[in-house]
Design an enzyme around this catalytic site. Structure first.
Site, PDB file in Angstrom:
ATOM      1  N   GLU A  99       2.283  -5.865  13.586  1.00  0.00           N
ATOM      2  CA  GLU A  99       1.454  -4.723  13.183  1.00  0.00           C
ATOM      3  C   GLU A  99       0.106  -4.818  13.875  1.00  0.00           C
ATOM      4  O   GLU A  99      -0.483  -5.904  13.938  1.00  0.00           O
ATOM      5  CB  GLU A  99       1.177  -4.721  11.665  1.00  0.00           C
ATOM      6  CG  GLU A  99       2.350  -4.384  10.798  1.00  0.00           C
ATOM      7  CD  GLU A  99       1.988  -4.339   9.304  1.00  0.00           C
ATOM      8  OE1 GLU A  99       0.812  -4.042   8.965  1.00  0.00           O
ATOM      9  OE2 GLU A  99       2.877  -4.619   8.486  1.00  0.00           O
ATOM     10  N   TYR A 105      -5.270  -7.000  12.694  1.00  0.00           N
ATOM     11  CA  TYR A 105      -6.074  -5.779  12.603  1.00  0.00           C
ATOM     12  C   TYR A 105      -7.490  -5.945  13.133  1.00  0.00           C
ATOM     13  O   TYR A 105      -8.430  -5.378  12.590  1.00  0.00           O
ATOM     14  CB  TYR A 105      -6.062  -5.265  11.155  1.00  0.00           C
ATOM     15  CG  TYR A 105      -4.738  -4.589  10.836  1.00  0.00           C
ATOM     16  CD1 TYR A 105      -4.480  -3.308  11.301  1.00  0.00           C
ATOM     17  CD2 TYR A 105      -3.745  -5.246  10.117  1.00  0.00           C
ATOM     18  CE1 TYR A 105      -3.269  -2.680  11.047  1.00  0.00           C
ATOM     19  CE2 TYR A 105      -2.530  -4.635   9.858  1.00  0.00           C
ATOM     20  CZ  TYR A 105      -2.296  -3.351  10.327  1.00  0.00           C
ATOM     21  OH  TYR A 105      -1.100  -2.728  10.082  1.00  0.00           O
ATOM     22  N   ASP A 125       0.803  -1.234   0.000  1.00  0.00           N
ATOM     23  CA  ASP A 125       0.000   0.000   0.000  1.00  0.00           C
ATOM     24  C   ASP A 125       0.829   1.275   0.000  1.00  0.00           C
ATOM     25  O   ASP A 125       0.301   2.352  -0.248  1.00  0.00           O
ATOM     26  CB  ASP A 125      -1.009   0.009   1.165  1.00  0.00           C
ATOM     27  CG  ASP A 125      -0.364   0.336   2.512  1.00  0.00           C
ATOM     28  OD1 ASP A 125       0.842   0.086   2.679  1.00  0.00           O
ATOM     29  OD2 ASP A 125      -1.078   0.843   3.404  1.00  0.00           O
ATOM     30  N   GLU A 134       3.741 -10.656   4.647  1.00  0.00           N
ATOM     31  CA  GLU A 134       2.444 -11.100   4.138  1.00  0.00           C
ATOM     32  C   GLU A 134       2.494 -11.700   2.739  1.00  0.00           C
ATOM     33  O   GLU A 134       1.861 -11.199   1.811  1.00  0.00           O
ATOM     34  CB  GLU A 134       1.456  -9.932   4.173  1.00  0.00           C
ATOM     35  CG  GLU A 134       1.201  -9.427   5.577  1.00  0.00           C
ATOM     36  CD  GLU A 134       0.148  -8.311   5.642  1.00  0.00           C
ATOM     37  OE1 GLU A 134      -0.332  -7.880   4.582  1.00  0.00           O
ATOM     38  OE2 GLU A 134      -0.190  -7.899   6.755  1.00  0.00           O
TER      39      GLU A 134
HETATM   40  C1  BDP Z   1      -0.664  -4.554   6.516  1.00  0.00           C
HETATM   41  C2  BDP Z   1       0.574  -4.308   5.663  1.00  0.00           C
HETATM   42  C3  BDP Z   1       1.039  -2.849   5.729  1.00  0.00           C
HETATM   43  C4  BDP Z   1      -0.145  -1.941   5.488  1.00  0.00           C
HETATM   44  C5  BDP Z   1      -1.197  -2.228   6.568  1.00  0.00           C
HETATM   45  C6  BDP Z   1      -2.393  -1.297   6.465  1.00  0.00           C
HETATM   46  O1  BDP Z   1       1.618  -5.144   6.104  1.00  0.00           O
HETATM   47  O2  BDP Z   1       2.057  -2.625   4.799  1.00  0.00           O
HETATM   48  O3  BDP Z   1       0.200  -0.587   5.482  1.00  0.00           O
HETATM   49  O4  BDP Z   1      -1.619  -3.543   6.370  1.00  0.00           O
HETATM   50  O5  BDP Z   1      -3.304  -1.609   5.725  1.00  0.00           O
HETATM   51  O6  BDP Z   1      -1.283  -5.729   6.176  1.00  0.00           O
HETATM   52  O7  BDP Z   1      -2.386  -0.252   7.104  1.00  0.00           O
END
Ligand code: BDP
Length: 628
Positions: free
Chosen positions: A519, A483, A189, A429
């Protein structure tokens, strides 16, 4: 002469083939350097123009019909101009400039070194091809001794291609848009910045020279050990003197062999930030070659941190002490410069990292500039060093596999001696629709990196995304991006702790390896407030991360070794309907000012440091966020 200096006759020509040195260029009594950074002439062209005669070898300003601009090096070219043509350019761009090589450089070798060009590059000097390279974010160099003219003006032309395909690292493909325009689609992204984004230097070495050095370290009580392997190129008999200097420049150990172990009494270990009052202690390994009359022939100085890394199914240890990583995923990204190296910016970033009490970050999703890695070495910041394999899709294809391995080799060659690098990440990923391909591809990739470096653990973030392929048995640490509360269960803060702990435990159960979150987070527009909290607000980001803190604390004693928030700072992305001006998951804004979440995270990180590293928190961190 010191009686311990012995003459060592080595099969030097053999060594030159055995090792691909890419030492960071350092000026010494035997090495000079000229920076080629600055304003270059710059032109864009269509991909086909590459094959049209050799127009590009002429002075750009004399090529009929060619529009020539200026471009800053280092910088990404995309945001320097004012039009779509340059920002969204697909294909080749051309850089050109003149430089003068001093007459005095005639006696040795002259090298050109690019710290990074995104993505592939070919450089010509005075019309002769000097070097070609195809992976971004990694350095490359060439011996240009016979191409340059001494005591006179030379011209360098560089063609830079930003096209990504299904076999490049990272991957991408070209789409024809309805408008007829071509668009580079990518599997990540962040904005697809391109150009000569790190420094370019010309430097000299003598004809017999230090091509590379590999250092590993160990300690036992107060005794430190620095094992080194110096690789030479040349054909003369030389005498070596290899010494270790402490921070004050005092010689604390010396040897005369090119391959040996130095013994250091009362060693100052390299410790991570906040684990010791003087983290990031660096010695200097000073390598000198002398000719038969004892005259200095070549000299190179390599910073060395003495520390060990060990790991088992529950912990990751530095100097035999378990560490808990508290940090970030980050990007090289800033306004105007894009991914261009900017020293004030990288200093500000590391000052913020210290302020917030973090001790680690991942170089998501590519190796960062060597100047950034130098700061991490000096400050004691632990780095998960990631190669540019972000979002790989065509797993199992031979060309992609070769390029993936090559990116790891080049990252290893560049960073193998850095104490800050405590783990390699072979990517972020990867797709895993075909488990067989995933396993075959990654089995080879893991074997490759473990062969290169048995001293550091290896991870792949969200390996196969499903976590249950067998290839996981080769990973040393499980890093997962999670997430919940954002992409899944949006707005549902009540399920965050349960979901997080369940996933952590599931991964522990499958792999029985140390697990960490690499993350988590939520997009947050600074200054946006809504009560009760709502997605995109500062309230929501704070509430979401507080839930994660609770989950982390529930897992911490059970093989859970770290938390890295996404992201350190807001960053530019491609245009899309779910990104308002970029990815806003930063704890800091793109111009590096704190959101409310930065203050909250600071309390958390300092509280962890107080409990785990036994440090005093700064006076202005007056509230501790730990446990619940
Ligand atoms: C994760 C990716 C990261 C993205 C993030 C997002 O590893 O590079 O910026 O999602 O969507 O899966 O903020």
């Amino acid at each position: 002469m010191n009686p311990r200096w012995v003459t060592t006759c080595l099969p030097l020509l053999f060594l030159s083939f055995a090792n691909a040195g890419i030492l960071y260029p350092r000026v010494s009594e035997t090495r000079e350097q000229i920076s080629l950074d600055g304003l270059w002439n710059f032109a864009t062209s269509s991909p086909t123009q590459k094959h049209d005669s050799t127009w590009y070898l002429r002075n750009f300003r004399a090529v009929d019909g060619l529009e020539v601009d200026l471009m800053a090096v280092p910088s990404s070219y995309n945001d320097i101009g004012t039009g779509f043509e340059i920002r969204d350019h697909v294909g080749l761009v051309w850089y050109q400039r003149d430089f003068v090589v001093p007459k005095s450089w005639q006696s040795g070798k002259v090298w050109i070194r690019f710290s990074s060009v995104c993505y592939s590059a070919t450089a010509w000097i005075n019309g002769e091809e000097a070097v070609s390279h195809s992976i971004g974010h990694l350095p490359f160099q060439a011996d240009v001794t016979s191409l340059v003219v001494y005591g006179a003006r030379n011209t360098i032309t560089v063609a830079v291609d930003n096209i990504l395909t299904n076999s490049t690292i990272p991957e991408g493909y070209i789409e024809e848009l309805n408008s007829g325009r071509q668009k580079q689609q990518v599997t990540f992204d962040f904005f697809n910045y391109a150009g000569i984004d790190r420094p370019v230097v010309l430097y000299t070495t003598p004809s017999t020279y230090i091509n590379d050095v590999t250092v590993t370290t160990d300690f036992d009580g107060t005794n430190g050990f620095v094992s080194y392997d110096v690789f030479l190129v040349g054909s003369d008999a030389v005498t070596a003197r290899v010494s270790l200097l402490d921070k004050e420049g005092n010689e604390v150990a010396v040897d005369t062999l090119l391959n040996s172990t130095l013994f250091v009494q009362n060693v100052n270990l390299w410790w991570p930030y906040l684990m010791d009052p003087s983290p990031g202690y660096l010695y200097t390994l000073q390598i000198q070659l002398l000719d038969s009359s004892g005259e200095l022939w070549d000299k190179y100085s390599q910073p060395v941190g003495i520390r060990t890394i060990s790991w088992n199914e529950n912990t990751l240890q530095i100097n035999n002490k378990p560490v808990y990583l508290r940090g970030f995923g980050r990007h090289e990204d800033s306004a105007i410069r894009g991914k261009g190296l900017d020293l004030p910016l990288i200093l500000r970033d590391h000052n913020l990292i210290k302020w917030i009490g973090a001790n680690a970050y991942r170089t998501s999703h590519y190796p960062y500039a060597e100047e950034i890695m130098d700061l991490a070495d000096q400050l004691g910041i632990m780095i998960i060093n990631e190669c540019p394999a972000v979002g790989l899709i065509h797993l199992g294809t031979p060309e992609l596999l070769e390029n993936h391995k090559q990116s790891l080799t080049e990252m290893y060659n560049r960073d193998k001696n850095r104490p800050s690098v405590i783990m390699w990440s072979a990517g972020n990923e990867p797709a895993s629709s075909d488990p067989q391909a995933t396993d075959d591809h990654f089995r080879e990739v893991f074997a490759h990196i473990h062969d290169l470096d048995p001293t550091r653990p290896v991870t792949v973030i969200n390996f196969n995304g499903r976590h249950d392929n067998q290839g996981g048995e080769y990973i040393d640490v499980i890093g997962f991006n999670f997430y919940t509360g954002w992409y899944q269960d949006t707005g549902e803060l009540d399920v965050v702790v349960t979901n997080l702990v369940a996933e952590g435990q599931r991964l522990r159960g499958i792999y029985n390896k140390p697990v960490m979150v690499t993350e988590y987070g939520s997009d947050t527009q600074e200054g946006l407030h809504i009560l009760p909290s709502f997605v995109w607000t500062e309230e929501y980001q704070n509430e979401l991360i507080s839930k994660f803190f609770q989950g982390f604390d529930q897992m911490r004693d059970d093989g859970f070794i770290g938390e890295m928030i996404w992201c350190f700072a807001d960053f530019k992305t491609d245009q899309s309907v779910n990104r308002v001006g970029g990815n806003k998951k930063g704890i800091f804004t793109r111009d590096r000012e704190p959101k409310a979440s930065a203050h909250l995270l600071r309390k958390r990180y300092w509280a962890l440091a107080e409990v785990l590293d036994n440090v005093e928190v700064p006076d202005d961190v007056n509230e501790y966020i730990i446990g619940n």
